[in-house]
Write a protein that holds these residues in place. Structure first.
Motif, short mmCIF file in Angstrom:
data_model
loop_
_atom_site.label_atom_id
_atom_site.label_comp_id
_atom_site.label_asym_id
_atom_site.label_seq_id
_atom_site.Cartn_x
_atom_site.Cartn_y
_atom_site.Cartn_z
N ILE A 220 0.90 -1.25 0.17
CA ILE A 220 -0.10 -0.13 -0.19
C ILE A 220 1.28 1.29 0.19
N SER A 221 0.44 2.12 -0.82
CA SER A 221 1.56 3.55 -0.67
C SER A 221 0.34 5.17 -1.12
N GLY A 222 1.17 5.96 -1.00
CA GLY A 222 0.79 7.29 -0.96
C GLY A 222 1.45 8.20 -0.68
N ILE A 223 0.84 9.08 -1.99
CA ILE A 223 1.27 10.62 -1.20
C ILE A 223 0.68 11.53 -0.18
N SER A 224 1.16 12.02 0.79
CA SER A 224 0.63 13.70 1.71
C SER A 224 -1.23 12.57 2.42
N ALA A 225 -1.79 13.02 1.79
CA ALA A 225 -3.40 12.41 2.30
C ALA A 225 -3.65 11.03 1.73
N GLY A 226 -2.94 10.58 0.70
CA GLY A 226 -3.28 9.13 0.62
C GLY A 226 -1.77 8.47 1.06
N ALA A 227 -0.91 9.18 1.52
CA ALA A 227 -0.03 8.10 2.70
C ALA A 227 -0.90 8.62 3.93
N GLU A 228 -1.56 9.81 4.05
CA GLU A 228 -2.30 9.49 5.45
C GLU A 228 -3.58 7.98 5.65
#
Length: 305
Positions: A140-148
Protein backbone atom coordinates in the motif's frame (compact mmCIF):
# COMPACT_ATOMS: atom_id res chain seq x y z
CA UNK A 1 18.68 9.45 -42.69
CA UNK A 2 16.48 11.77 -40.62
CA UNK A 3 13.42 9.70 -41.54
CA UNK A 4 15.19 6.52 -40.43
CA UNK A 5 16.09 8.07 -37.08
CA UNK A 6 12.51 9.28 -36.62
CA UNK A 7 11.18 5.83 -37.46
CA UNK A 8 13.59 4.29 -34.95
CA UNK A 9 12.31 6.50 -32.14
CA UNK A 10 8.67 5.83 -33.08
CA UNK A 11 9.30 2.08 -32.89
CA UNK A 12 11.18 2.52 -29.60
CA UNK A 13 8.33 4.50 -28.03
CA UNK A 14 5.77 2.05 -29.38
CA UNK A 15 7.63 -0.90 -27.89
CA UNK A 16 7.98 0.82 -24.53
CA UNK A 17 4.24 1.53 -24.46
CA UNK A 18 3.59 -2.18 -25.00
CA UNK A 19 5.74 -3.06 -22.00
CA UNK A 20 2.66 -2.90 -19.81
CA UNK A 21 -1.14 -2.85 -19.98
CA UNK A 22 -3.37 -0.27 -18.29
CA UNK A 23 -6.94 -1.21 -17.41
CA UNK A 24 -9.51 1.21 -15.98
CA UNK A 25 -12.30 -0.35 -13.95
CA UNK A 26 -14.98 0.53 -11.43
CA UNK A 27 -14.25 -0.95 -8.02
CA UNK A 28 -17.21 0.57 -6.13
CA UNK A 29 -20.54 2.09 -7.09
CA UNK A 30 -23.77 2.98 -5.33
CA UNK A 31 -26.59 5.46 -5.91
CA UNK A 32 -24.39 8.50 -5.28
CA UNK A 33 -20.80 7.63 -6.16
CA UNK A 34 -18.72 5.71 -8.68
CA UNK A 35 -15.08 5.00 -7.88
CA UNK A 36 -12.55 3.77 -10.41
CA UNK A 37 -8.97 2.58 -10.45
CA UNK A 38 -6.28 2.26 -13.07
CA UNK A 39 -4.53 -1.11 -13.00
CA UNK A 40 -1.04 -1.11 -14.51
CA UNK A 41 -0.06 -4.65 -15.44
CA UNK A 42 3.40 -5.88 -16.47
CA UNK A 43 3.92 -7.73 -19.69
CA UNK A 44 2.97 -11.32 -18.94
CA UNK A 45 6.04 -13.58 -18.96
CA UNK A 46 4.84 -16.62 -17.02
CA UNK A 47 2.09 -17.93 -14.79
CA UNK A 48 3.90 -16.58 -11.73
CA UNK A 49 1.62 -14.44 -9.58
CA UNK A 50 2.23 -10.67 -9.72
CA UNK A 51 2.84 -8.50 -6.62
CA UNK A 52 0.62 -5.40 -6.44
CA UNK A 53 1.12 -1.86 -5.13
CA UNK A 54 -2.07 0.05 -4.29
CA UNK A 55 -1.58 3.81 -4.60
CA UNK A 56 -3.57 6.81 -3.30
CA UNK A 57 -2.84 10.31 -4.64
CA UNK A 58 -2.48 13.48 -2.55
CA UNK A 59 -4.60 16.61 -2.49
CA UNK A 60 -5.94 17.25 1.00
CA UNK A 61 -9.03 15.07 0.45
CA UNK A 62 -10.38 17.86 -1.76
CA UNK A 63 -8.48 17.51 -5.03
CA UNK A 64 -6.02 15.44 -7.03
CA UNK A 65 -6.29 12.73 -9.66
CA UNK A 66 -5.39 9.05 -9.73
CA UNK A 67 -3.53 9.66 -13.03
CA UNK A 68 -1.10 12.12 -11.41
CA UNK A 69 1.54 9.44 -10.86
CA UNK A 70 1.05 7.57 -14.13
CA UNK A 71 4.82 7.41 -14.65
CA UNK A 72 5.18 5.52 -11.37
CA UNK A 73 2.64 2.94 -12.50
CA UNK A 74 4.42 2.49 -15.82
CA UNK A 75 7.85 2.27 -14.16
CA UNK A 76 6.79 -0.42 -11.71
CA UNK A 77 4.89 -2.37 -14.38
CA UNK A 78 8.01 -2.43 -16.55
CA UNK A 79 9.82 -3.94 -13.57
CA UNK A 80 7.33 -6.73 -12.96
CA UNK A 81 4.86 -5.17 -10.53
CA UNK A 82 1.19 -4.35 -10.89
CA UNK A 83 0.04 -0.93 -9.63
CA UNK A 84 -3.54 0.02 -8.79
CA UNK A 85 -3.95 3.79 -8.64
CA UNK A 86 -7.32 4.46 -7.04
CA UNK A 87 -9.79 7.30 -7.03
CA UNK A 88 -11.37 7.92 -3.62
CA UNK A 89 -14.07 10.16 -2.18
CA UNK A 90 -12.96 13.81 -1.91
CA UNK A 91 -15.07 14.54 1.14
CA UNK A 92 -13.38 17.87 1.90
CA UNK A 93 -13.99 19.36 -1.54
CA UNK A 94 -15.37 22.84 -0.97
CA UNK A 95 -14.69 22.55 2.78
CA UNK A 96 -11.92 23.84 5.02
CA UNK A 97 -9.37 21.11 5.70
CA UNK A 98 -7.16 23.58 7.55
CA UNK A 99 -7.14 25.31 10.93
CA UNK A 100 -10.60 26.84 10.47
CA UNK A 101 -12.20 23.51 9.61
CA UNK A 102 -14.16 21.12 11.79
CA UNK A 103 -12.11 18.40 13.47
CA UNK A 104 -14.75 15.68 13.13
CA UNK A 105 -15.07 16.46 9.42
CA UNK A 106 -11.32 16.10 8.91
CA UNK A 107 -11.30 12.73 10.64
CA UNK A 108 -14.35 11.64 8.65
CA UNK A 109 -12.57 12.54 5.39
CA UNK A 110 -9.73 10.19 6.34
CA UNK A 111 -12.15 7.45 7.37
CA UNK A 112 -14.01 7.65 4.06
CA UNK A 113 -10.78 7.58 2.07
CA UNK A 114 -9.54 4.59 4.08
CA UNK A 115 -12.83 2.76 3.57
CA UNK A 116 -12.51 3.38 -0.16
CA UNK A 117 -8.97 1.93 -0.08
CA UNK A 118 -10.22 -1.15 1.76
CA UNK A 119 -12.98 -1.48 -0.83
CA UNK A 120 -10.44 -1.27 -3.67
CA UNK A 121 -8.26 -3.84 -1.92
CA UNK A 122 -11.23 -6.18 -1.54
CA UNK A 123 -12.18 -5.74 -5.19
CA UNK A 124 -8.66 -6.63 -6.33
CA UNK A 125 -8.53 -9.66 -4.04
CA UNK A 126 -11.82 -10.87 -5.51
CA UNK A 127 -10.44 -10.38 -9.04
CA UNK A 128 -6.91 -11.57 -8.30
CA UNK A 129 -7.13 -14.71 -10.43
CA UNK A 130 -8.41 -12.73 -13.40
CA UNK A 131 -5.32 -10.48 -13.37
CA UNK A 132 -2.88 -13.05 -11.96
CA UNK A 133 -2.28 -11.05 -8.75
CA UNK A 134 -0.57 -12.44 -5.65
CA UNK A 135 -2.84 -11.49 -2.73
CA UNK A 136 -0.07 -12.25 -0.21
CA UNK A 137 2.06 -9.51 -1.78
CA UNK A 138 -0.21 -6.47 -1.77
CA UNK A 139 1.69 -3.30 -0.86
CA UNK A 140 0.00 0.00 0.00
CA UNK A 141 1.32 3.46 -0.83
CA UNK A 142 0.37 7.11 -1.11
CA UNK A 143 1.33 10.77 -1.15
CA UNK A 144 0.32 13.24 1.60
CA UNK A 145 -3.43 12.67 2.10
CA UNK A 146 -2.94 9.40 0.22
CA UNK A 147 -0.17 8.44 2.65
CA UNK A 148 -2.54 9.19 5.53
CA UNK A 149 -4.98 6.80 3.88
CA UNK A 150 -2.18 4.24 3.64
CA UNK A 151 -1.17 4.58 7.29
CA UNK A 152 -4.71 4.27 8.61
CA UNK A 153 -5.78 1.53 6.20
CA UNK A 154 -2.85 -0.48 7.52
CA UNK A 155 -3.30 0.11 11.26
CA UNK A 156 -6.92 1.05 11.94
CA UNK A 157 -9.28 -1.66 13.14
CA UNK A 158 -10.98 -2.73 9.92
CA UNK A 159 -14.18 -4.02 11.55
CA UNK A 160 -14.53 -0.88 13.67
CA UNK A 161 -13.64 1.84 11.14
CA UNK A 162 -14.86 0.46 7.82
CA UNK A 163 -17.89 2.34 6.48
CA UNK A 164 -18.82 -0.38 3.98
CA UNK A 165 -19.57 -4.06 4.37
CA UNK A 166 -16.82 -6.18 5.91
CA UNK A 167 -15.37 -8.03 2.96
CA UNK A 168 -11.60 -8.24 3.43
CA UNK A 169 -10.26 -11.69 4.35
CA UNK A 170 -10.00 -12.05 8.13
CA UNK A 171 -6.22 -12.44 8.23
CA UNK A 172 -5.38 -10.06 5.38
CA UNK A 173 -2.28 -7.93 5.88
CA UNK A 174 -0.48 -5.54 3.53
CA UNK A 175 3.06 -6.65 2.73
CA UNK A 176 4.58 -3.20 3.18
CA UNK A 177 3.88 0.53 3.15
CA UNK A 178 5.45 3.27 1.00
CA UNK A 179 4.53 6.79 2.09
CA UNK A 180 5.41 10.30 1.05
CA UNK A 181 4.94 12.99 3.75
CA UNK A 182 2.16 11.15 5.52
CA UNK A 183 1.14 10.77 9.17
CA UNK A 184 -0.99 8.71 11.52
CA UNK A 185 -3.36 9.98 14.22
CA UNK A 186 -2.22 7.59 16.96
CA UNK A 187 1.34 6.22 16.99
CA UNK A 188 0.28 3.46 19.40
CA UNK A 189 -1.84 1.87 16.68
CA UNK A 190 1.46 0.47 15.36
CA UNK A 191 2.40 -2.55 17.47
CA UNK A 192 4.91 -5.40 17.34
CA UNK A 193 2.11 -7.67 16.15
CA UNK A 194 0.81 -5.55 13.25
CA UNK A 195 3.91 -3.58 12.13
CA UNK A 196 4.90 -4.03 8.50
CA UNK A 197 8.08 -2.89 6.68
CA UNK A 198 7.97 0.76 5.61
CA UNK A 199 9.72 3.10 3.20
CA UNK A 200 8.99 6.76 4.00
CA UNK A 201 10.14 10.16 2.74
CA UNK A 202 9.51 13.53 4.38
CA UNK A 203 10.88 17.07 4.64
CA UNK A 204 11.79 17.95 8.22
CA UNK A 205 10.42 21.49 7.81
CA UNK A 206 7.03 20.38 6.51
CA UNK A 207 4.38 22.88 7.68
CA UNK A 208 1.47 20.89 6.22
CA UNK A 209 2.00 17.40 7.62
CA UNK A 210 4.34 17.26 10.64
CA UNK A 211 7.64 15.46 10.24
CA UNK A 212 7.55 14.39 13.90
CA UNK A 213 4.63 14.76 16.28
CA UNK A 214 2.68 17.95 15.74
CA UNK A 215 -0.49 19.56 14.51
CA UNK A 216 -1.83 19.25 11.00
CA UNK A 217 -1.23 22.42 8.98
CA UNK A 218 0.70 23.75 12.03
CA UNK A 219 -2.60 24.83 13.59
CA UNK A 220 -2.62 26.32 17.11
CA UNK A 221 -4.29 24.25 19.84
CA UNK A 222 -7.26 26.63 20.03
CA UNK A 223 -8.11 26.22 16.34
CA UNK A 224 -11.35 24.42 15.51
CA UNK A 225 -9.45 22.22 13.04
CA UNK A 226 -6.61 21.32 15.41
CA UNK A 227 -5.55 17.73 14.79
CA UNK A 228 -2.51 16.04 16.29
CA UNK A 229 -0.58 13.80 13.88
CA UNK A 230 2.51 11.62 14.09
CA UNK A 231 4.60 12.07 10.96
CA UNK A 232 7.31 10.00 9.32
CA UNK A 233 10.08 10.68 11.86
CA UNK A 234 7.81 9.88 14.81
CA UNK A 235 6.87 6.63 13.08
CA UNK A 236 10.56 5.94 12.34
CA UNK A 237 11.52 6.27 16.02
CA UNK A 238 8.55 4.16 17.10
CA UNK A 239 9.38 1.40 14.61
CA UNK A 240 12.97 1.38 15.86
CA UNK A 241 11.73 0.99 19.42
CA UNK A 242 9.71 -2.01 18.22
CA UNK A 243 12.78 -3.34 16.34
CA UNK A 244 10.86 -3.34 13.08
CA UNK A 245 12.17 -2.56 9.60
CA UNK A 246 11.81 0.97 8.26
CA UNK A 247 13.70 3.27 5.91
CA UNK A 248 13.19 7.03 6.10
CA UNK A 249 14.51 9.58 3.64
CA UNK A 250 14.62 12.99 5.33
CA UNK A 251 15.02 16.19 3.33
CA UNK A 252 16.83 18.65 5.59
CA UNK A 253 15.09 22.01 5.45
CA UNK A 254 12.57 20.57 3.01
CA UNK A 255 8.83 21.19 3.15
CA UNK A 256 5.77 19.45 1.80
CA UNK A 257 7.08 19.74 -1.76
CA UNK A 258 8.95 16.46 -1.21
CA UNK A 259 5.76 14.48 -0.65
CA UNK A 260 5.90 12.96 -4.14
CA UNK A 261 9.63 12.21 -4.18
CA UNK A 262 9.38 8.42 -3.92
CA UNK A 263 6.95 8.28 -6.82
CA UNK A 264 8.95 10.60 -9.10
CA UNK A 265 12.72 11.00 -8.71
CA UNK A 266 12.92 8.25 -6.07
CA UNK A 267 11.17 5.45 -7.94
CA UNK A 268 14.30 3.30 -7.74
CA UNK A 269 14.11 3.43 -3.94
CA UNK A 270 10.62 1.94 -4.13
CA UNK A 271 11.72 -0.77 -6.55
CA UNK A 272 14.73 -1.69 -4.41
CA UNK A 273 12.55 -1.75 -1.28
CA UNK A 274 9.88 -4.11 -2.64
CA UNK A 275 12.48 -6.29 -4.39
CA UNK A 276 14.39 -6.71 -1.13
CA UNK A 277 11.25 -7.62 0.82
CA UNK A 278 10.06 -10.17 -1.71
CA UNK A 279 13.49 -11.81 -1.76
CA UNK A 280 13.28 -12.18 2.00
CA UNK A 281 16.22 -9.86 2.53
CA UNK A 282 16.57 -8.43 6.02
CA UNK A 283 17.51 -4.76 6.14
CA UNK A 284 18.44 -2.60 9.08
CA UNK A 285 16.31 0.41 9.85
CA UNK A 286 18.12 3.54 8.81
CA UNK A 287 17.73 7.20 8.11
CA UNK A 288 18.92 8.72 4.82
CA UNK A 289 19.45 12.48 5.13
CA UNK A 290 20.07 14.68 2.12
CA UNK A 291 22.42 17.56 2.82
CA UNK A 292 19.81 20.29 2.47
CA UNK A 293 22.12 22.15 0.11
CA UNK A 294 21.11 22.69 -3.47
CA UNK A 295 23.23 22.14 -6.53
CA UNK A 296 23.86 25.38 -8.39
CA UNK A 297 23.41 23.62 -11.71
CA UNK A 298 20.30 21.51 -11.07
CA UNK A 299 18.62 23.28 -8.16
CA UNK A 300 17.96 19.88 -6.60
CA UNK A 301 18.81 18.83 -3.08
CA UNK A 302 22.03 16.85 -2.77
CA UNK A 303 22.37 13.62 -0.82
CA UNK A 304 24.84 13.26 2.04
CA UNK A 305 27.85 11.15 1.29
Amino acid sequence: MKNQILLFFIVLISNSMKAQEIKTMTYFQNDTIKLELDLYLPEKKSNEKIPLILFAFGGGFSGGERTNEKEFGIFMAKNGYAVASISYSLYMKGKDFGCGGILTEKIKAIQIGVSDMWQATSFLIENANKYNLDTSKFFISGISAGAEIGFHATFWDYKLMNLYKSNLPQNFKYAGFIGGSGAIQDINLITKENAIPMLLAHGNDDKTVPYGAGSHRSCPTNASGWLILFGSYAVYKHMNDLHKNIELITFCGGGHEFSGYLFHEGQQYVLDFVNALLKGKKFESHLIIPSGKKSASSGKYLFCE
